[in-house]
Design an enzyme around this catalytic site. Structure first.
Site, PDB file in Angstrom:
ATOM      1  N   LYS A  10       0.960  -1.213  -0.040  1.00  0.00           N
ATOM      2  CA  LYS A  10       0.176  -0.096   0.067  1.00  0.00           C
ATOM      3  C   LYS A  10       0.959   1.114   0.000  1.00  0.00           C
ATOM      4  O   LYS A  10       1.390   1.563   0.984  1.00  0.00           O
ATOM      5  CB  LYS A  10      -0.812  -0.018   1.359  1.00  0.00           C
TER       6      LYS A  10
ATOM      7  N   ARG B 104       0.635   9.844  -2.426  1.00  0.00           N
ATOM      8  CA  ARG B 104       1.332  11.186  -3.238  1.00  0.00           C
ATOM      9  C   ARG B 104       1.916  10.860  -4.071  1.00  0.00           C
ATOM     10  O   ARG B 104       2.476  11.488  -5.070  1.00  0.00           O
ATOM     11  CB  ARG B 104       1.973  11.843  -1.958  1.00  0.00           C
TER      12      ARG B 104
ATOM     13  N   SER C 174       4.778   8.337   9.818  1.00  0.00           N
ATOM     14  CA  SER C 174       5.008   9.349  10.724  1.00  0.00           C
ATOM     15  C   SER C 174       4.385   8.489  12.003  1.00  0.00           C
ATOM     16  O   SER C 174       3.724   7.445  12.077  1.00  0.00           O
ATOM     17  CB  SER C 174       4.046  10.564  10.602  1.00  0.00           C
TER      18      SER C 174
ATOM     19  N   CYS D 131      13.718  10.663   6.926  1.00  0.00           N
ATOM     20  CA  CYS D 131      13.656  10.219   8.175  1.00  0.00           C
ATOM     21  C   CYS D 131      15.223  10.527   8.950  1.00  0.00           C
ATOM     22  O   CYS D 131      15.264  10.498  10.306  1.00  0.00           O
ATOM     23  CB  CYS D 131      13.044   8.990   8.367  1.00  0.00           C
TER      24      CYS D 131
ATOM     25  N   GLU E   6       8.684  17.213  14.810  1.00  0.00           N
ATOM     26  CA  GLU E   6       9.461  16.752  13.572  1.00  0.00           C
ATOM     27  C   GLU E   6       8.864  17.760  12.359  1.00  0.00           C
ATOM     28  O   GLU E   6       7.609  17.760  12.171  1.00  0.00           O
ATOM     29  CB  GLU E   6       9.051  15.210  13.214  1.00  0.00           C
TER      30      GLU E   6
END
Ligand code: NAD
Length: 501
Positions: free
Chosen positions: A173, A177, A226, A281, A384
């Site tokens: 999945k 975007r 996230s 990240c 973040e």
């Protein structure tokens, strides 16, 4: 408008869902394609495809599964440019960076070529009289990977090759975007001879994710994204009896000691804070110079470097930093810059108001921003930001700097720049962060180690790929065997006494 389709049982399919999401070219700020957001019927089709493929695939000798990975590795290398263009177009990152993503992802495919050796079991003969015992690793069944927008090819390659070479069948999945790279990957997987149904792509948003998290036939979920969503995915997956690894967000510090080579440290900081517009990240978002003199020197070294960054479309010649991924990301990062000023940090460089190159005025471009005198209570330090914004927190000594990283909510990556080996050793031993760099700014482990942070940067026990990945994608089976008719030099066994066991 072009539609990016699901990929189920070896075919591109439009699916049943009527909900669609726009895909942008972030350098232009224009919608270039659309992707369907999968519903229950699409989910059922993907699960049925993976389930049907499982018996034959999991029974295929592991050496043959690994041979498909050799082929896939070659195909990935042949298609680096095609991947880089798709990734740059939908994500915005520069072509070199996108190509690097494929190189790092391919390392995992390469690692999987050694699966026949890696997946070894153990055999112990004569654990009791006439009795042998062996243990082996078996695949789980249908498994799924849910991936973020910022590495649309590398992170699927962290998951699928490991899962599949271990014998599982897989549903990806991808991020809605930038989903197109997953379909080029699907084409190459087919060309590598991997049977239909072993790899499936289900596009979608929360509805598709929730479907995977609750479907009884999905046995494990690997997630990267996230922290709030990682926490949600892990708790929901666990509540539904799934094995879950969920990697979350980060706030990576780089400590610069007075004895560090400042030119090298500043170059490393520039690339790791502003590369991919800070949407990594493992990006450094906090610099911690130790001592006022080091801090002043660092600011002096960083300002001309940041001002000199060549910013433009990711496909542009010599461009070093592209746009942010979309308007909400642009607004969020701009909002944090305003908040930092309100909270009292010193805004040394303001990336807002950056003039995009001609023809790209609608793109989501920000220049590099630099804050000095940031303190741990400020939201620009705690949260973040995920954009090209670097916060400088001045520390009095090494211990204070190390403890900042240790006490932060996140624990993904951290770097120390120094020439002092004893200090570096203390750092490696004691800082509470999962991935450390000593004079290395973005310490992303190679495929035969494993990738994963600590604290709020991971939910679940096992990090990605490497030997930990193998444990995640398999379960142990233990067999104790005795053959009553077997003859030994001592004659037929006597099974009457329990002490024979
Ligand atoms: P995200 O959490 O918004 O999305 C990740 C995935 O979750 C996507 O596939 C998305 O469709 C899905 N999703 C989004 N909202 C959901 C919801 N409410 N319910 C169920 N599923 C949902 O993350 P992102 O913006 O795509 O990626 C950036 C984030 O990922 C950053 O926080 C970054 O630090 C993190 N990240 C972490 C690592 C790591 O290894 N720790 C690596 C890359 C990115």
């Amino acid at each position: 408008m072009e539609e990016v389709l699901h990929y189920i049982n070896g075919q591109r399919v439009r699916g049943a869902s009527q909900r669609m999401s726009d895909i942008y070219n972030p350098a232009l700020g224009q919608v270039i394609r659309q992707v369907p957001l999968g519903d229950k019927a699409d989910l059922e089709a993907a699960v049925a495809s993976a389930k049907a493929a499982f018996p034959a695939w999991s029974n295929m000798p592991v050496a043959r599964r690994a041979r498909h990975m050799f082929k896939l590795l070659d195909l990935l290398q042949e298609n680096v440019d095609a991947f880089a263009r798709i990734v740059s177009e939908e994500h915005g990152k520069v072509l070199d960076d996108a190509a690097g993503e494929i190189a790092r992802g391919s390392e995992v495919v390469e690692f999987c070529c050694s699966m026949p050796q890696m997946i070894e079991g153990r055999y112990d003969s004569q654990i009791a009289t006439g009795m042998d015992q062996f243990s082996l690793r078996k695949p789980l069944g249908v498994v799924a990977g849910i991936t973020p927008f910022n590495f649309p090819i590398m992170i699927p390659l962290w998951m699928f090759p490991m899962a599949a070479t271990c014998g599982n069948t897989f549903i990806l999945k991808p991020s809605e975007r930038d989903p197109s790279a997953s379909l080029l990957l699907a084409d190459l997987i087919k060309e590598a001879g991997i049977p239909d149904g072993v790899f499936n792509v289900l596009h979608g948003d929360k509805e598709a994710v929730d479907g995977l998290l609750t479907h009884p036939d999905v046995k494990a979920i690997s997630f990267v994204g996230s922290t709030p969503i990682a926490q949600y995915v892990s708790s929901t997956g666990w509540a539904n009896g799934k094995r879950v690894q969920a990697l979350g967000g980060a706030k990576n510090h780089m400590i610069i000691m007075p004895d560090a080579n400042m030119e090298q440290a500043a170059d490393a900081l520039l690339a790791s804070a502003y590369g991919a517009a800070g949407e990594r990240c493992m990006a450094i978002s906090v610099a911690v110079p130790v001592g006022e003199e080091t801090a002043d020197k660092l600011i002096e070294a960083m300002v001309p470097r940041i001002e000199g960054l060549k910013i433009g479309p990711g496909t542009g010649e010599g461009v070093e930093m592209g746009p942010l991924v979309n308007q909400p990301a642009f607004d969020r990062v701009s909002g944090y810059i305003a908040k930092g000023v309100e909270e009292g940090a010193k805004l040394v460089l303001d990336g807002r108001g950056f003039q995009a190159p001609q023809g790209y005025e609608g793109g989501y471009f920000l220049g590099g921003s630099l804050f000095d005198n940031v303190t741990p209570d400020m939201s620009i330090y705690k949260d973040e930001i995920f954009g090209p914004v670097l916060s400088v927190v001045r520390a009095d000594d090494y211990e204070q700097a190390r403890d900042l990283a240790t006490n932060h909510l996140y624990g993904n990556g951290v770097a120390l720049f120094t020439q002092n080996g004893a200090l570096a050793r203390d750092f490696a031993e004691n800082v509470e962060v999962g991935m450390l760099g000593i004079n290395v700014p973005i310490p992303v482990p190679t495929a035969w180690h494993s990738f994963g942070g600590w604290k709020a940067s991971i939910f679940g026990d096992l990090p990605m790929f490497g030997k930990d990945g193998l444990l995640f994608w398999t379960r142990q089976k233990n067999v104790m065997a005795r053959y009553p008719n077997a003859q030994t030099a001592m004659g037929q066994f006597n099974f009457k006494r329990s002490s024979d066991i």
